[in-house]
Design an enzyme around this catalytic site. Structure first.
Site, PDB file in Angstrom:
ATOM      1  N   HIS A 160     -30.330 -12.782   5.129  1.00  0.00           N
ATOM      2  CA  HIS A 160     -30.185 -11.954   6.319  1.00  0.00           C
ATOM      3  C   HIS A 160     -31.534 -11.857   7.031  1.00  0.00           C
ATOM      4  O   HIS A 160     -31.994 -10.771   7.358  1.00  0.00           O
ATOM      5  CB  HIS A 160     -29.670 -10.555   5.942  1.00  0.00           C
ATOM      6  CG  HIS A 160     -28.303 -10.561   5.306  1.00  0.00           C
ATOM      7  ND1 HIS A 160     -27.730  -9.452   4.756  1.00  0.00           N
ATOM      8  CD2 HIS A 160     -27.391 -11.556   5.148  1.00  0.00           C
ATOM      9  CE1 HIS A 160     -26.528  -9.753   4.268  1.00  0.00           C
ATOM     10  NE2 HIS A 160     -26.304 -11.038   4.488  1.00  0.00           N
TER      11      HIS A 160
HETATM   12  C1  LIG Z   1     -24.847 -16.902  -0.192  1.00  0.00           C
HETATM   13  C2  LIG Z   1     -24.769 -16.247   1.157  1.00  0.00           C
HETATM   14  C3  LIG Z   1     -23.957 -15.131   1.325  1.00  0.00           C
HETATM   15  C4  LIG Z   1     -23.882 -14.517   2.584  1.00  0.00           C
HETATM   16  N1  LIG Z   1     -23.015 -13.494   2.732  1.00  0.00           N
HETATM   17  C5  LIG Z   1     -22.941 -12.876   3.935  1.00  0.00           C
HETATM   18  C6  LIG Z   1     -22.006 -11.819   4.125  1.00  0.00           C
HETATM   19  O1  LIG Z   1     -21.176 -11.513   3.255  1.00  0.00           O
HETATM   20  N2  LIG Z   1     -22.017 -11.161   5.326  1.00  0.00           N
HETATM   21  C7  LIG Z   1     -22.896 -11.496   6.317  1.00  0.00           C
HETATM   22  O2  LIG Z   1     -22.894 -10.829   7.368  1.00  0.00           O
HETATM   23  N3  LIG Z   1     -23.724 -12.557   6.169  1.00  0.00           N
HETATM   24  C8  LIG Z   1     -23.772 -13.247   5.019  1.00  0.00           C
HETATM   25  N4  LIG Z   1     -24.608 -14.325   4.881  1.00  0.00           N
HETATM   26  C9  LIG Z   1     -25.394 -14.753   6.050  1.00  0.00           C
HETATM   27  C10 LIG Z   1     -24.574 -15.679   6.953  1.00  0.00           C
HETATM   28  O3  LIG Z   1     -24.192 -16.826   6.272  1.00  0.00           O
HETATM   29  C11 LIG Z   1     -25.403 -16.028   8.194  1.00  0.00           C
HETATM   30  O4  LIG Z   1     -25.708 -14.822   8.897  1.00  0.00           O
HETATM   31  C12 LIG Z   1     -24.659 -16.946   9.167  1.00  0.00           C
HETATM   32  O5  LIG Z   1     -24.180 -18.096   8.533  1.00  0.00           O
HETATM   33  C13 LIG Z   1     -25.612 -17.319  10.304  1.00  0.00           C
HETATM   34  O6  LIG Z   1     -24.982 -18.221  11.172  1.00  0.00           O
HETATM   35  P1  LIG Z   1     -25.845 -19.298  11.975  1.00  0.00           P
HETATM   36  O7  LIG Z   1     -24.896 -20.166  12.696  1.00  0.00           O
HETATM   37  O8  LIG Z   1     -26.907 -18.590  12.729  1.00  0.00           O
HETATM   38  O9  LIG Z   1     -26.599 -20.123  10.832  1.00  0.00           O
HETATM   39  P2  LIG Z   1     -25.969 -21.097   9.728  1.00  0.00           P
HETATM   40  O10 LIG Z   1     -24.584 -20.711   9.420  1.00  0.00           O
HETATM   41  O11 LIG Z   1     -26.949 -21.141   8.610  1.00  0.00           O
HETATM   42  O12 LIG Z   1     -25.935 -22.508  10.437  1.00  0.00           O
HETATM   43  C14 LIG Z   1     -27.119 -23.144  10.874  1.00  0.00           C
HETATM   44  C15 LIG Z   1     -26.901 -24.656  10.775  1.00  0.00           C
HETATM   45  O13 LIG Z   1     -27.971 -25.312  11.461  1.00  0.00           O
HETATM   46  C16 LIG Z   1     -28.342 -26.456  10.718  1.00  0.00           C
HETATM   47  N5  LIG Z   1     -29.719 -26.817  11.106  1.00  0.00           N
HETATM   48  C17 LIG Z   1     -30.859 -26.122  10.837  1.00  0.00           C
HETATM   49  N6  LIG Z   1     -31.924 -26.777  11.347  1.00  0.00           N
HETATM   50  C18 LIG Z   1     -31.452 -27.896  11.947  1.00  0.00           C
HETATM   51  C19 LIG Z   1     -32.073 -28.980  12.633  1.00  0.00           C
HETATM   52  N7  LIG Z   1     -33.393 -29.019  12.810  1.00  0.00           N
HETATM   53  N8  LIG Z   1     -31.302 -29.990  13.116  1.00  0.00           N
HETATM   54  C20 LIG Z   1     -29.934 -29.963  12.954  1.00  0.00           C
HETATM   55  N9  LIG Z   1     -29.304 -28.948  12.278  1.00  0.00           N
HETATM   56  C21 LIG Z   1     -30.052 -27.934  11.807  1.00  0.00           C
HETATM   57  C22 LIG Z   1     -28.207 -26.008   9.277  1.00  0.00           C
HETATM   58  O14 LIG Z   1     -28.131 -27.104   8.385  1.00  0.00           O
HETATM   59  C23 LIG Z   1     -26.924 -25.176   9.345  1.00  0.00           C
HETATM   60  O15 LIG Z   1     -25.779 -25.990   9.136  1.00  0.00           O
HETATM   61  C24 LIG Z   1     -24.674 -15.000   3.670  1.00  0.00           C
HETATM   62  C25 LIG Z   1     -25.469 -16.130   3.493  1.00  0.00           C
HETATM   63  C26 LIG Z   1     -25.513 -16.764   2.263  1.00  0.00           C
HETATM   64  C27 LIG Z   1     -26.345 -18.017   2.109  1.00  0.00           C
END
Ligand SMILES: Cc1cc2nc3c(=O)[nH]c(=O)nc-3n(C[C@H](O)[C@H](O)[C@H](O)COP(=O)(O)OP(=O)(O)OC[C@H]3O[C@@H](n4cnc5c(N)ncnc54)[C@H](O)[C@@H]3O)c2cc1C
Ligand code: SF4
Length: 580
Positions: free
Chosen positions: A509
């Site tokens: 987070h």
């Molecule tokens: C084990 C775990 C449990 C969690 N449980 C909760 C929960 O219960 N409730 C909650 O609110 N949140 C939870 N979270 C947090 C939640 O997963 C994130 O807040 C959410 O996924 C964020 O979404 P996002 O799209 O910003 O990032 P992400 O879902 O992380 O997606 C980002 C993507 O960008 C890609 N990327 C990064 N850099 C590059 C690059 N340079 N070039 C191309 N691609 C790239 C990554 O590989 C990834 O696929 C949890 C996280 C984990 C790991």
């Protein structure tokens, strides 16, 4: 090598990127999604073997590969940062679906007062630490409410609403902001452990409610026509993919929608390292493909959705926005980095068992009685707040073990204690807000590079006195709950260590670093997540949060992604300029 221009290129195919991909490709735009990790499909072997704890929870197969790209950490400006060799404290995902494949599924909304955090704290007699840069958000809860609702409907969130259109509902969260609708699905079945906590919380005069969670309690078809089956209570949600697709992740909710459209193209193994721009307008992005080639993908609109840490690093590598300088307090990229405090304590019962081998991670009872809006600041020595709860799960045979204090750490006694106590424990957790400070920030490391020769992201962060006091306050409440259960033994929550430790898992987070605001001098993006300096770049994710909340971030990440998608479709595409 240069590819022909697309309408939109999205960097990162996690929750935020997949929402933008689905919405913009539905509207007929030519969208290219670039994901640094591998491609995935719900029919893959990965999903079929989803219960392998060693593979997913311990070895972290879904997590960013730190051998190729990691972060460095220092606790203050005087230290030399060192690389984090193992993703421990936080574990962002890599591969299509991002962290959204491994997440636990809890879908929290921030409370109305979270969006006015700075002014509400001061109005209510709280004193912010001198060096805190806590801020109000440039968007209100009421503005985001329809977008929270949309995210919850897409995911099929289960729960009991506490406040529907101003009408309070029994058994829901009495402290939540007003909602336009009930949750799309009823709550999951409570477990023996959550029932125990629920009972203790009522005894203490608190207000327990079921955690809102995206693990479907019944078969569900969302407004996009995507169907999922119900949870089997197998107990391996967090860190694992869901074997039956009951836990909402981008692969079983949003990417099927984007993939219906021939104008959407997903490229995996595409690691973006730069946004190409002339200071006013972006031309596209540069990425390394799996064959080691550098490809330029041109696009009229660039969307960064690479998780908090990836978004900030890409802005710094690309020279978009002035890097934050903690000595002058000027600059914007990297400022307002924040995180969360996590605590836990356990109650052990010689004469009771709780069937901990089953239950979804999301089956949990929580209380919001100690969130900021409910605290009387003049009586306290901290500001901020947090939530306290108890989940069904935690009984993972390898990673979920807890034993009474004083149990030997190895040998025959340890083994027989494991056998006896495994199913006789209830763990209560607290998650608290961390304030942003002038010297908690992100920048590029001057010494360490990734496998492709680009500087790593450096994190400068440590626990501060306000968070220690908050943790101690929440820890005392956790203890109250444990005692109210009248167990045989209690393992009390530990106070925060001398320094922030990157080894034990705390939460993924992380937030801030490319914050949203009303003033380009203190924010990277405007209220629509559009970069002030380069208006055809949008930066979507928790990187935009001015500070964290005690609640999990993803509900707000999802709501902001839908909010940005609407702003792009309804307004940006018509004007091609900075939105007011
Ligand atoms: C084990 C775990 C449990 C969690 N449980 C909760 C929960 O219960 N409730 C909650 O609110 N949140 C939870 N979270 C947090 C939640 O997963 C994130 O807040 C959410 O996924 C964020 O979404 P996002 O799209 O910003 O990032 P992400 O879902 O992380 O997606 C980002 C993507 O960008 C890609 N990327 C990064 N850099 C590059 C690059 N340079 N070039 C191309 N691609 C790239 C990554 O590989 C990834 O696929 C949890 C996280 C984990 C790991
Ligand atoms: S407990 Fe339910 S949601 Fe979690 S992984 Fe198992 S089936 Fe999926």
């Amino acid at each position: 090598m240069t590819s022909s221009e697309a309408d939109v290129v999205i960097v990162g195919m996690g929750w935020a990127g997949s929402i933008l991909a689905a919405e913009l490709s539905k509207a007929g735009l030519h969208v290219i999604g670039l994901e640094r990790g591998t491609t995935r499909d719900p029919d893959d072997e990965l999903y079929r073997n989803a219960h392998d704890e060693l593979r997913f929870a311990v070895r972290g197969e879904l997590v960013q590969d730190t051998a190729r790209e990691t972060w460095t950490l220092r606790h203050d400006l005087a230290e030399t940062a060192l690389p984090i060799r193992y993703a421990g404290s936080f574990r962002p995902g890599e591969g299509v679906g991002g962290s959204g494949i491994a997440w636990g599924g809890a879908v929290w909304r921030f409370q109305p007062a979270d969006f006015t955090f700075r002014s509400s704290t001061l109005e209510r007699g709280g004193t912010l630490p001198d060096d805190s840069c806590a801020a109000d958000w440039p968007v209100s809860y009421a503005e985001l409410e329809p977008y929270y609702d949309r995210f919850e409907r897409t995911l099929g969130v289960t729960g009991i609403a506490g406040n529907v259109r101003g009408k309070r509902q029994a058994r829901g969260n009495p402290f939540e902001g007003e909602r336009s609708n009930e949750y799309p699905l009823p709550p999951l079945k409570p477990s023996d452990t959550t029932a125990k906590f629920h009972e203790a919380a009522l005894l203490l005069g608190w207000h327990p409610f079921p955690q809102p969670v995206a693990n479907s309690s019944l078969p569900y078809t969302n407004p996009d026509g995507v169907s999922r089956g119900a949870c089997t209570y197998c107990g391996t949600c967090a860190f694992h993919p869901c074997r039956v697709g009951a836990k909402a992740d981008p692969l079983v909710t949003l990417l099927p929608v984007a993939r219906r459209h021939a104008n959407f193209e997903l490229r995996s193994d595409a690691r973006v390292f730069r946004v190409v721009h002339d200071g006013k307008r972006a031309r596209g992005v540069l990425y390394h493909d799996s064959r080691g080639r550098i490809i330029e993908q041109r696009a009229a609109l660039v969307i960064l959705a690479a998780y908090t840490l990836g978004n900030v690093r890409l802005l710094l590598l690309s020279g978009i926005g002035r890097p934050y300088d903690p000595t002058t307090g000027r600059g914007i990229v990297g400022r307002n980095y924040s995180y969360q405090v996590m605590l836990s304590g356990s109650a052990f019962f010689e004469d009771q068992q709780f069937r901990r081998y089953m239950g979804a991670t999301g089956v949990a009872a929580y209380i919001d009685d100690f969130m900021p809006a409910n605290l009387n600041y003049p009586d306290l020595d901290f500001v901020g707040g947090g939530m306290i709860g108890c989940g069904a799960r935690g009984g993972a045979p390898i990673s979920g073990l807890v034993l009474p204090p004083g149990t030997p750490a190895w040998g025959r006694e340890w083994k027989s204690a494991l056998q006896f106590w495994y199913d006789r424990v209830v763990t209560v957790i607290a998650s608290g807000q961390v304030l942003p400070y002038r010297t908690s920030f992100l920048d590029l490391d001057p010494n360490y590079k990734d496998a492709w020769g680009n500087p790593l992201l450096r994190i400068t962060f440590d626990w501060r006195i306000n968070e220690r006091r908050l943790a101690s306050y929440l820890g005392n409440r956790v203890n109250q709950a444990l005692k109210a259960m009248q167990p045989t033994y209690i393992a009390e929550p530990r106070s925060l260590p001398a320094h922030y430790d990157v080894v034990p898992y705390q939460s993924t987070h992380n937030s801030g670093g490319a914050v949203m605001g009303g003033d380009p001098a203190t924010s990277m993006v405007n209220r629509y997540l559009q970069a002030w300096d380069v208006p055809n770049v949008f930066v979507v994710g928790a990187s935009a949060f001015p500070q964290s909340s005690g609640h999990g971030p993803t509900g707000t990440v999802g709501a902001l992604a839908y909010w940005a998608a609407d702003a792009i479709l309804d307004r940006y595409l018509r004007t091609d300029s900075l939105l007011a």
